[in-house]
Design a protein around this motif. Structure first.
Motif, PDB file in Angstrom:
ATOM      1  N   GLU A  71       0.835  -1.200   0.000  1.00  0.00           N
ATOM      2  CA  GLU A  71       0.000   0.000   0.000  1.00  0.00           C
ATOM      3  C   GLU A  71       0.869   1.249   0.000  1.00  0.00           C
ATOM      4  N   GLY A  72       0.549   2.173  -0.885  1.00  0.00           N
ATOM      5  CA  GLY A  72       1.261   3.441  -0.939  1.00  0.00           C
ATOM      6  C   GLY A  72       2.437   3.475  -1.892  1.00  0.00           C
ATOM      7  N   LEU A  73       2.791   2.352  -2.485  1.00  0.00           N
ATOM      8  CA  LEU A  73       3.941   2.310  -3.387  1.00  0.00           C
ATOM      9  C   LEU A  73       3.585   2.949  -4.722  1.00  0.00           C
ATOM     10  N   ALA A 112      15.213   1.720  -1.138  1.00  0.00           N
ATOM     11  CA  ALA A 112      15.442   0.294  -0.913  1.00  0.00           C
ATOM     12  C   ALA A 112      16.594   0.113   0.070  1.00  0.00           C
ATOM     13  N   TYR A 113      16.513  -0.958   0.857  1.00  0.00           N
ATOM     14  CA  TYR A 113      17.483  -1.163   1.929  1.00  0.00           C
ATOM     15  C   TYR A 113      17.980  -2.607   1.966  1.00  0.00           C
ATOM     16  N   GLU A 135       7.899   0.923   2.030  1.00  0.00           N
ATOM     17  CA  GLU A 135       6.517   0.498   2.246  1.00  0.00           C
ATOM     18  C   GLU A 135       6.412  -0.870   2.931  1.00  0.00           C
ATOM     19  N   GLU A 136       7.544  -1.514   3.167  1.00  0.00           N
ATOM     20  CA  GLU A 136       7.586  -2.792   3.869  1.00  0.00           C
ATOM     21  C   GLU A 136       8.193  -2.652   5.259  1.00  0.00           C
ATOM     22  N   ILE A 137       8.280  -1.411   5.722  1.00  0.00           N
ATOM     23  CA  ILE A 137       8.809  -1.113   7.047  1.00  0.00           C
ATOM     24  C   ILE A 137       7.679  -0.524   7.882  1.00  0.00           C
ATOM     25  N   ARG A 138       7.566  -0.982   9.131  1.00  0.00           N
ATOM     26  CA  ARG A 138       6.508  -0.500  10.008  1.00  0.00           C
ATOM     27  C   ARG A 138       6.577   1.014  10.146  1.00  0.00           C
ATOM     28  N   GLY A 139       5.476   1.669   9.906  1.00  0.00           N
ATOM     29  CA  GLY A 139       5.441   3.123   9.934  1.00  0.00           C
ATOM     30  C   GLY A 139       5.533   3.728   8.553  1.00  0.00           C
ATOM     31  N   GLU A 153      11.333  -2.011  12.020  1.00  0.00           N
ATOM     32  CA  GLU A 153      10.552  -3.243  12.111  1.00  0.00           C
ATOM     33  C   GLU A 153       9.995  -3.581  10.737  1.00  0.00           C
ATOM     34  N   ILE A 154      10.254  -4.786  10.270  1.00  0.00           N
ATOM     35  CA  ILE A 154       9.801  -5.220   8.940  1.00  0.00           C
ATOM     36  C   ILE A 154       8.333  -5.620   8.999  1.00  0.00           C
TER      37      ILE A 154
END
Length: 206
Positions: A71-73, A112-113, A135-139, A153-154
């Motif tokens: 979501e949001g990407l 990207a990380y 978008e895959e990180i909490r927050g 947090e993933i």
């Protein structure tokens, strides 16, 4: 980096064995198991190259991809590779990836990380996993990208034990274009659909 978020959904007919790629939102599909009948993917260990790989704790894990978009990407405005383009993959996230011919499914703009974390299901250490995106990180996203050394947090379960793991940012690809790619493994006849993610420098035109 601020974004005007869009809500995207993608779906792909799963007519072949899905051995790699993203998973659906674990909050909506908690308890999902790896797809049955897929061939085993053995992840390579860190080899000291410019593109460090996940370690042996990934060995034997089966992955399935459903093509869902976080979501949001945001869709990439001017990607180097367009949907349907044929590319050669110059990365080895999983065995049989490097040198494979792939087809671009979609492209997105984000940060990207490369991350290291202890798996939430076994406490095994995963080093330099590539790639987790904002978008895959909490927050979710923030005005500036996360920094090297920062803990996050993933919020995706692309690989078992990843969801809700606390990860350390090892490297940052700021303002990156990330690609979802279909490809056939070089070491078998299996096909990986909707693989998440490859970045631009890991691909070359055919």
């Amino acid at each position: 980096m601020k974004r005007n978020y869009k809500f995207l959904t993608a779906s792909v007919a799963l007519s072949t064995v899905l051995v790699a790629g993203g998973c659906s939102d674990p909050e909506e599909n908690s308890g999902d198991e790896a797809s049955e009948g897929g061939d085993e993917i053995v992840e390579t260990g860190e080899d000291g190259t410019a593109n460090p790989q996940p370690n042996d704790s990934f060995g034997g894990i089966e992955l399935s991809g459903d093509g869902e978009i976080p979501e949001g990407l945001e869709t990439a405005e001017d990607p180097a590779f367009e949907e349907g383009d044929t590319v050669t993959i110059n990365a080895s996230h999983i065995a049989g990836m490097e040198g494979a011919e792939g087809t671009i499914v979609s492209a997105f703009d984000t940060n990207a990380y490369s991350v290291s974390y202890d798996r939430s299901d076994s406490s095994e250490r995963v080093e330099n996993y590539q790639w987790v995106i904002d978008e895959e990180i909490r927050g979710g996203s923030q005005e500036d990208p996360y920094a090297e050394g920062e803990e996050v947090e993933i919020s995706t379960e692309r690989i078992e034990g990843m969801y809700e793991a606390t990860a350390v940012i090892e490297a940052v690809e700021e303002d990156a274009t990330v690609y979802m790619v279909d490809f056939s493994l070089t070491e078998s006849e299996d096909t990986a659909l909707n693989y998440k993610w490859l970045i631009e420098k890991e691909l070359s035109a055919n």
